[in-house]
Enzyme design. Structure first.
Site, PDB file in Angstrom:
ATOM      1  N   ASP A  87      23.984  42.977  24.819  1.00 26.71           N
ATOM      2  CA  ASP A  87      25.073  42.828  23.671  1.00 26.71           C
ATOM      3  C   ASP A  87      24.186  41.853  22.655  1.00 26.71           C
ATOM      4  O   ASP A  87      23.048  41.218  23.029  1.00 26.71           O
ATOM      5  CB  ASP A  87      26.401  41.956  24.109  1.00 26.71           C
ATOM      6  CG  ASP A  87      27.252  41.822  23.067  1.00 26.71           C
ATOM      7  OD1 ASP A  87      27.482  42.446  22.247  1.00 26.71           O
ATOM      8  OD2 ASP A  87      27.718  40.651  23.134  1.00 26.71           O
TER       9      ASP A  87
ATOM     10  N   ALA B 118      25.970  39.002  19.635  1.00 22.16           N
ATOM     11  CA  ALA B 118      26.524  37.743  19.641  1.00 22.16           C
ATOM     12  C   ALA B 118      27.293  37.208  20.815  1.00 22.16           C
ATOM     13  O   ALA B 118      27.751  37.908  21.568  1.00 22.16           O
ATOM     14  CB  ALA B 118      27.737  37.724  18.539  1.00 22.16           C
TER      15      ALA B 118
ATOM     16  N   ALA C 179      41.851  34.660  17.549  1.00 23.17           N
ATOM     17  CA  ALA C 179      40.803  35.708  16.840  1.00 23.17           C
ATOM     18  C   ALA C 179      40.081  36.166  18.081  1.00 23.17           C
ATOM     19  O   ALA C 179      39.347  37.442  18.204  1.00 23.17           O
ATOM     20  CB  ALA C 179      40.277  34.948  15.769  1.00 23.17           C
TER      21      ALA C 179
ATOM     22  N   MET D 141      37.809  40.270  21.406  1.00 24.32           N
ATOM     23  CA  MET D 141      36.316  40.351  21.136  1.00 24.32           C
ATOM     24  C   MET D 141      35.628  41.464  22.041  1.00 24.32           C
ATOM     25  O   MET D 141      35.958  41.373  23.145  1.00 24.32           O
ATOM     26  CB  MET D 141      35.832  38.812  21.458  1.00 24.32           C
ATOM     27  CG  MET D 141      34.346  38.610  20.751  1.00 24.32           C
ATOM     28  SD  MET D 141      34.270  39.170  19.190  1.00 24.32           S
ATOM     29  CE  MET D 141      35.260  37.708  18.318  1.00 24.32           C
TER      30      MET D 141
ATOM     31  N   LYS E 134      34.970  46.141  14.786  1.00 20.13           N
ATOM     32  CA  LYS E 134      35.841  45.140  14.108  1.00 20.13           C
ATOM     33  C   LYS E 134      37.336  45.922  13.614  1.00 20.13           C
ATOM     34  O   LYS E 134      38.298  44.658  13.472  1.00 20.13           O
ATOM     35  CB  LYS E 134      34.770  44.644  13.027  1.00 20.13           C
ATOM     36  CG  LYS E 134      33.758  43.457  13.463  1.00 20.13           C
ATOM     37  CD  LYS E 134      34.036  43.036  14.618  1.00 20.13           C
ATOM     38  CE  LYS E 134      32.634  42.363  15.466  1.00 20.13           C
ATOM     39  NZ  LYS E 134      32.870  41.823  16.630  1.00 20.13           N
TER      40      LYS E 134
ATOM     41  N   HIS F  39      39.421  45.615  16.419  1.00 16.82           N
ATOM     42  CA  HIS F  39      39.931  44.124  16.589  1.00 16.82           C
ATOM     43  C   HIS F  39      40.980  43.634  15.840  1.00 16.82           C
ATOM     44  O   HIS F  39      41.876  43.075  16.370  1.00 16.82           O
ATOM     45  CB  HIS F  39      38.507  43.324  16.487  1.00 16.82           C
ATOM     46  CG  HIS F  39      38.475  41.947  16.837  1.00 16.82           C
ATOM     47  ND1 HIS F  39      37.624  41.423  17.711  1.00 16.82           N
ATOM     48  CD2 HIS F  39      39.601  41.085  16.573  1.00 16.82           C
ATOM     49  CE1 HIS F  39      38.044  39.846  17.704  1.00 16.82           C
ATOM     50  NE2 HIS F  39      39.120  39.761  17.515  1.00 16.82           N
TER      51      HIS F  39
ATOM     52  N   ARG G 245      33.390  50.464  21.848  1.00 14.75           N
ATOM     53  CA  ARG G 245      33.891  49.776  23.020  1.00 14.75           C
ATOM     54  C   ARG G 245      35.452  50.021  23.003  1.00 14.75           C
ATOM     55  O   ARG G 245      36.202  49.755  22.294  1.00 14.75           O
ATOM     56  CB  ARG G 245      33.400  48.420  23.364  1.00 14.75           C
ATOM     57  CG  ARG G 245      31.736  48.211  23.311  1.00 14.75           C
ATOM     58  CD  ARG G 245      31.643  46.975  22.906  1.00 14.75           C
ATOM     59  NE  ARG G 245      30.040  46.731  23.081  1.00 14.75           N
ATOM     60  CZ  ARG G 245      29.450  45.850  22.479  1.00 14.75           C
ATOM     61  NH1 ARG G 245      30.294  44.524  22.034  1.00 14.75           N
ATOM     62  NH2 ARG G 245      28.153  45.386  22.455  1.00 14.75           N
TER      63      ARG G 245
ATOM     64  N   ASP H 289      29.133  39.391  26.979  1.00 16.04           N
ATOM     65  CA  ASP H 289      30.080  38.575  27.159  1.00 16.04           C
ATOM     66  C   ASP H 289      31.493  38.622  26.980  1.00 16.04           C
ATOM     67  O   ASP H 289      32.364  37.874  26.994  1.00 16.04           O
ATOM     68  CB  ASP H 289      29.801  37.270  26.304  1.00 16.04           C
ATOM     69  CG  ASP H 289      29.887  37.776  24.925  1.00 16.04           C
ATOM     70  OD1 ASP H 289      30.553  36.905  23.969  1.00 16.04           O
ATOM     71  OD2 ASP H 289      29.358  38.583  24.154  1.00 16.04           O
TER      72      ASP H 289
END
Length: 275
Positions: free
Chosen positions: A15, A17, A48, A52, A56, A59, A163, A189
């Site tokens: 990944d 970030a 927010a 994750m 986006k 999200h 994902r 993460d």
């Protein structure tokens, strides 16, 4: 020709970030807060962070489905957020993200040395992200200036389903010429990123401290007492339970020992699907 199981790993799919760059995963989360704020809807940083790892747009849709955020949106606009509203938020999020991505582009301490060490062992370095291609282009450029170059990159909008679907991870398998998904390890993460690796049939490694789950800067992480760190680890391990990672480690710096263990397990005939 008879099937022959791989006896060692061939690739690591990383990944971005919270894994290799942007300790604490602040670039995407902070921008969600700012994008909603421009529509007059307050969203806390911890709220927010919830979905994750997803693409986006998904999200933002997931955030808008949260009852407390939907209520705030209703109070501001007199209606619940539709898909068109999500798209409007996304279209505001994107330029903000591109504009501010450089603020959180630093490599995670020790990441570059760790990845170079993996390359020295013959491993290919794939990568994927919840960022769309237009953002990934800038992330990749900034990383290159810091000395990090992957063998392949897959953005979330370059596959039919992001994902937690396996498409991005599997696109790396194809591009890197890997002989078997069991010869790959996915490092992430977030739980959607771990589910992505699981559904792709890979070994999976969840990062507990460098990313979204802990949500601290590197300095804040290092300032935690041993007791505080133990409490946070326990909370994060429980959070990841449903995604069933094969391993949990603090940061990518701890990855080489995991690679050695997986290679030993492969040599014994073990598979990620059976673990």
């Amino acid at each position: 020709m008879d099937y022959k199981q791989p006896s060692q790993l061939q690739a690591v799919v990383l990944d971005w970030a919270g894994t290799v760059v942007d300790f604490g995963s602040f670039a995407p989360t902070q921008i969600f807060v700012e994008a909603f704020a421009e529509f007059g809807v307050a969203v806390a940083l911890q709220e927010a962070r919830g979905p994750m790892g997803m693409g986006k747009w998904d999200h933002i849709r997931t955030l808008c489905n949260e009852p407390q955020i939907a209520d705030r949106y209703h109070a501001a606009f007199g209606r619940l957020p539709t898909d068109d509203d999500v798209t409007a938020l996304y279209e505001r999020f994107m330029p903000l993200q591109i504009e501010k991505i450089a603020l959180h582009s630093a490599l995670i301490p020790g990441a570059l040395d760790t990845i170079n060490g993996l390359r020295d062992k013959g491993l290919k370095i794939g990568s994927c992200s919840g960022y769309p291609a237009v953002v990934m282009e800038k992330v990749v450029e900034l990383a290159r200036k810091n000395g990090y170059v992957t063998d392949h990159v897959v953005a979330t909008d370059e596959v039919p389903n992001g994902r937690p679907h396996p498409a991005q991870a599997l696109a790396n398998v194809i591009a890197l010429g890997i002989s078997d998904v069991a010869a790959c390890v996915k490092v992430d993460d977030t739980w959607p990123g771990i589910l992505e690796g699981r559904s792709a049939g890979m070994w999976t490694v969840a990062l507990t401290c460098s990313g979204n789950a802990l949500g601290l800067t590197y300095e804040e992480f290092k300032d935690l007492s041993l007791e505080e760190l133990a409490e946070e680890r326990a909370r994060i391990v429980k959070m990841f339970e449903g995604s069933r990672p094969h391993y949990l480690i603090d940061t990518i710096v701890d990855l080489p020992a995991v690679i050695e263990d997986i290679n030993a397990r492969l040599a014994r005939g073990e598979t990620p699907q059976g673990s």
